[in-house]
Design a protein around this motif. Structure first.
Motif, mmCIF file in Angstrom:
data_model
loop_
_atom_site.group_PDB
_atom_site.id
_atom_site.type_symbol
_atom_site.label_atom_id
_atom_site.label_comp_id
_atom_site.label_asym_id
_atom_site.label_seq_id
_atom_site.Cartn_x
_atom_site.Cartn_y
_atom_site.Cartn_z
ATOM 1 N N ILE A 62 7.206 51.025 61.732
ATOM 2 C CA ILE A 62 8.271 50.702 60.784
ATOM 3 C C ILE A 62 7.731 50.857 59.370
ATOM 4 O O ILE A 62 6.674 50.349 59.036
ATOM 5 C CB ILE A 62 8.814 49.284 61.027
ATOM 6 C CG1 ILE A 62 9.472 49.218 62.404
ATOM 7 C CG2 ILE A 62 9.781 48.875 59.923
ATOM 8 C CD1 ILE A 62 9.943 47.838 62.798
ATOM 9 N N ILE A 63 8.489 51.572 58.539
ATOM 10 C CA ILE A 63 8.050 51.872 57.177
ATOM 11 C C ILE A 63 8.876 51.057 56.203
ATOM 12 O O ILE A 63 10.105 50.995 56.315
ATOM 13 C CB ILE A 63 8.193 53.380 56.886
ATOM 14 C CG1 ILE A 63 7.251 54.152 57.804
ATOM 15 C CG2 ILE A 63 7.914 53.683 55.425
ATOM 16 C CD1 ILE A 63 7.398 55.650 57.722
ATOM 17 N N THR A 64 8.198 50.438 55.245
ATOM 18 C CA THR A 64 8.860 49.684 54.188
ATOM 19 C C THR A 64 8.576 50.376 52.871
ATOM 20 O O THR A 64 7.427 50.644 52.530
ATOM 21 C CB THR A 64 8.353 48.233 54.139
ATOM 22 O OG1 THR A 64 8.553 47.638 55.417
ATOM 23 C CG2 THR A 64 9.083 47.433 53.082
ATOM 24 N N HIS A 76 12.222 41.770 44.807
ATOM 25 C CA HIS A 76 12.592 43.183 44.724
ATOM 26 C C HIS A 76 13.294 43.619 45.991
ATOM 27 O O HIS A 76 13.135 43.043 47.063
ATOM 28 C CB HIS A 76 11.343 44.053 44.520
ATOM 29 C CG HIS A 76 10.803 43.992 43.143
ATOM 30 N ND1 HIS A 76 11.425 44.583 42.076
ATOM 31 C CD2 HIS A 76 9.698 43.398 42.652
ATOM 32 C CE1 HIS A 76 10.726 44.371 40.985
ATOM 33 N NE2 HIS A 76 9.666 43.641 41.307
ATOM 34 N N LEU A 77 14.026 44.675 45.859
ATOM 35 C CA LEU A 77 14.707 45.286 46.978
ATOM 36 C C LEU A 77 13.700 46.117 47.771
ATOM 37 O O LEU A 77 12.903 46.841 47.188
ATOM 38 C CB LEU A 77 15.838 46.179 46.458
ATOM 39 C CG LEU A 77 16.880 46.635 47.448
ATOM 40 C CD1 LEU A 77 17.655 45.447 47.995
ATOM 41 C CD2 LEU A 77 17.838 47.591 46.771
ATOM 42 N N ASN A 78 13.711 45.983 49.081
ATOM 43 C CA ASN A 78 12.858 46.761 49.972
ATOM 44 C C ASN A 78 13.734 47.477 50.984
ATOM 45 O O ASN A 78 14.684 46.902 51.518
ATOM 46 C CB ASN A 78 11.866 45.869 50.723
ATOM 47 C CG ASN A 78 10.811 45.318 49.822
ATOM 48 O OD1 ASN A 78 10.251 46.026 49.005
ATOM 49 N ND2 ASN A 78 10.527 44.034 49.966
ATOM 50 N N TYR A 79 13.401 48.722 51.257
ATOM 51 C CA TYR A 79 14.097 49.505 52.266
ATOM 52 C C TYR A 79 13.218 49.570 53.504
ATOM 53 O O TYR A 79 12.032 49.891 53.408
ATOM 54 C CB TYR A 79 14.399 50.914 51.758
ATOM 55 C CG TYR A 79 15.475 50.934 50.720
ATOM 56 C CD1 TYR A 79 16.808 51.050 51.089
ATOM 57 C CD2 TYR A 79 15.180 50.819 49.373
ATOM 58 C CE1 TYR A 79 17.821 51.053 50.141
ATOM 59 C CE2 TYR A 79 16.177 50.822 48.417
ATOM 60 C CZ TYR A 79 17.489 50.932 48.808
ATOM 61 O OH TYR A 79 18.486 50.926 47.870
ATOM 62 N N VAL A 80 13.800 49.273 54.657
ATOM 63 C CA VAL A 80 13.070 49.264 55.915
ATOM 64 C C VAL A 80 13.621 50.383 56.794
ATOM 65 O O VAL A 80 14.813 50.424 57.094
ATOM 66 C CB VAL A 80 13.192 47.903 56.620
ATOM 67 C CG1 VAL A 80 12.467 47.923 57.956
ATOM 68 C CG2 VAL A 80 12.660 46.792 55.727
ATOM 69 N N ILE A 81 12.720 51.284 57.189
ATOM 70 C CA ILE A 81 13.095 52.437 58.006
ATOM 71 C C ILE A 81 12.395 52.295 59.355
ATOM 72 O O ILE A 81 11.168 52.343 59.433
ATOM 73 C CB ILE A 81 12.681 53.753 57.320
ATOM 74 C CG1 ILE A 81 13.253 53.815 55.907
ATOM 75 C CG2 ILE A 81 13.139 54.947 58.149
ATOM 76 C CD1 ILE A 81 12.644 54.893 55.045
ATOM 77 N N ASP A 82 13.189 52.122 60.392
ATOM 78 C CA ASP A 82 12.671 51.958 61.743
ATOM 79 C C ASP A 82 12.875 53.266 62.507
ATOM 80 O O ASP A 82 14.007 53.700 62.710
ATOM 81 C CB ASP A 82 13.403 50.819 62.444
ATOM 82 C CG ASP A 82 12.826 50.484 63.801
ATOM 83 O OD1 ASP A 82 11.901 51.193 64.263
ATOM 84 O OD2 ASP A 82 13.297 49.504 64.408
ATOM 85 N N PRO A 83 11.784 53.924 62.936
ATOM 86 C CA PRO A 83 11.936 55.178 63.687
ATOM 87 C C PRO A 83 12.735 55.017 64.976
ATOM 88 O O PRO A 83 13.318 55.983 65.467
ATOM 89 C CB PRO A 83 10.499 55.599 63.995
ATOM 90 C CG PRO A 83 9.626 54.783 63.133
ATOM 91 C CD PRO A 83 10.395 53.575 62.724
ATOM 92 N N TYR A 106 16.585 44.993 52.063
ATOM 93 C CA TYR A 106 16.384 43.549 52.000
ATOM 94 C C TYR A 106 16.022 43.141 50.583
ATOM 95 O O TYR A 106 15.282 43.839 49.889
ATOM 96 C CB TYR A 106 15.235 43.121 52.929
ATOM 97 C CG TYR A 106 15.563 43.227 54.386
ATOM 98 C CD1 TYR A 106 16.090 42.147 55.071
ATOM 99 C CD2 TYR A 106 15.336 44.398 55.092
ATOM 100 C CE1 TYR A 106 16.386 42.227 56.422
ATOM 101 C CE2 TYR A 106 15.636 44.497 56.442
ATOM 102 C CZ TYR A 106 16.151 43.404 57.091
ATOM 103 O OH TYR A 106 16.440 43.498 58.422
ATOM 104 N N LYS A 107 16.532 42.001 50.178
ATOM 105 C CA LYS A 107 16.112 41.375 48.934
ATOM 106 C C LYS A 107 15.402 40.104 49.363
ATOM 107 O O LYS A 107 16.029 39.176 49.856
ATOM 108 C CB LYS A 107 17.310 41.064 48.047
ATOM 109 C CG LYS A 107 16.911 40.692 46.650
ATOM 110 C CD LYS A 107 18.077 40.812 45.715
ATOM 111 C CE LYS A 107 17.501 41.192 44.374
ATOM 112 N NZ LYS A 107 18.475 41.781 43.522
#
Length: 182
Positions: A62-64, A76-83, A106-107
């Motif tokens: 999982i990439i953040t 801060h806003l974080n984007y989570v990319i789950d393969p 996510y915030k």
């Protein structure tokens, strides 16, 4: 006796090696090349949201993507990319398999928004066609039909996330738009 044991052991070893191949033809597995292309597009999309971005990769893949600038006042806003949330199938009218990847933002630790990137394969490459901001959960793609689970209540309702307050909806991608099927 030793030779026959060695031959049997070698036979079992060779058979076990042939069973661990890449099953790209099965319904749930995705070819590594396709997964890599889709992940690169999703990462670039998330990185474009920030002036300076920081990428972290968890052990499970999982990439953040987050903002690299330090702030002690706000989350801060974080984007989570789950393969694992990459779905591949026929979406548009051609015979190329396309993809959808869902990115959660996510915030702090609170989910703000889910964005679904619709990637259409053209000339052997995936191209970002449309981004849909919705809290639906995409379940699958089959025969040009996108199946999603949506809540029947608005996010500010107390019944928003109840299990019995969800419905399964089918969509089709026509002319660049996601159209709900009746």
């Amino acid at each position: 006796m030793k030779k026959s044991c060695f031959v049997i052991f070698l036979l079992f070893f060779l058979l076990s090696c042939t069973q661990n191949g890449d099953n790209t033809g099965s319904g749930n597995s995705i070819a590594p090349r396709v997964k890599r292309q889709v992940m690169e597009i999703a990462i670039d999309y998330a990185r474009d949201k920030f002036k300076e971005s920081k990428k972290t990769v968890a052990k499970d893949g999982i990439i953040t993507i987050g903002d690299n600038q330090i702030s002690y006042v706000i989350d801060h806003l974080n984007y989570v990319i789950d393969p694992a949330r990459i779905l591949v199938g026929l979406i548009d009218d051609d015979s190329n398999k396309d993809a959808i990847v869902s990115i959660a933002s996510y915030k702090g630790q609170y989910l703000v928004l889910t964005e679904h990137l619709i990637l259409i394969k053209t000339d052997g490459k995936f191209m970002l066609n449309r981004v849909i901001e919705s809290d639906m959960k995409i379940m699958g793609i089959k025969e040009r039909v996108i199946t999603a689970e949506i809540s029947t209540h608005s996010p500010d309702s107390p019944l928003y996330n109840c299990a019995s307050c969800k419905e399964i909806v089918n969509y089709q991608f026509r002319g660049g738009d996601l159209i709900r099927m009746e």
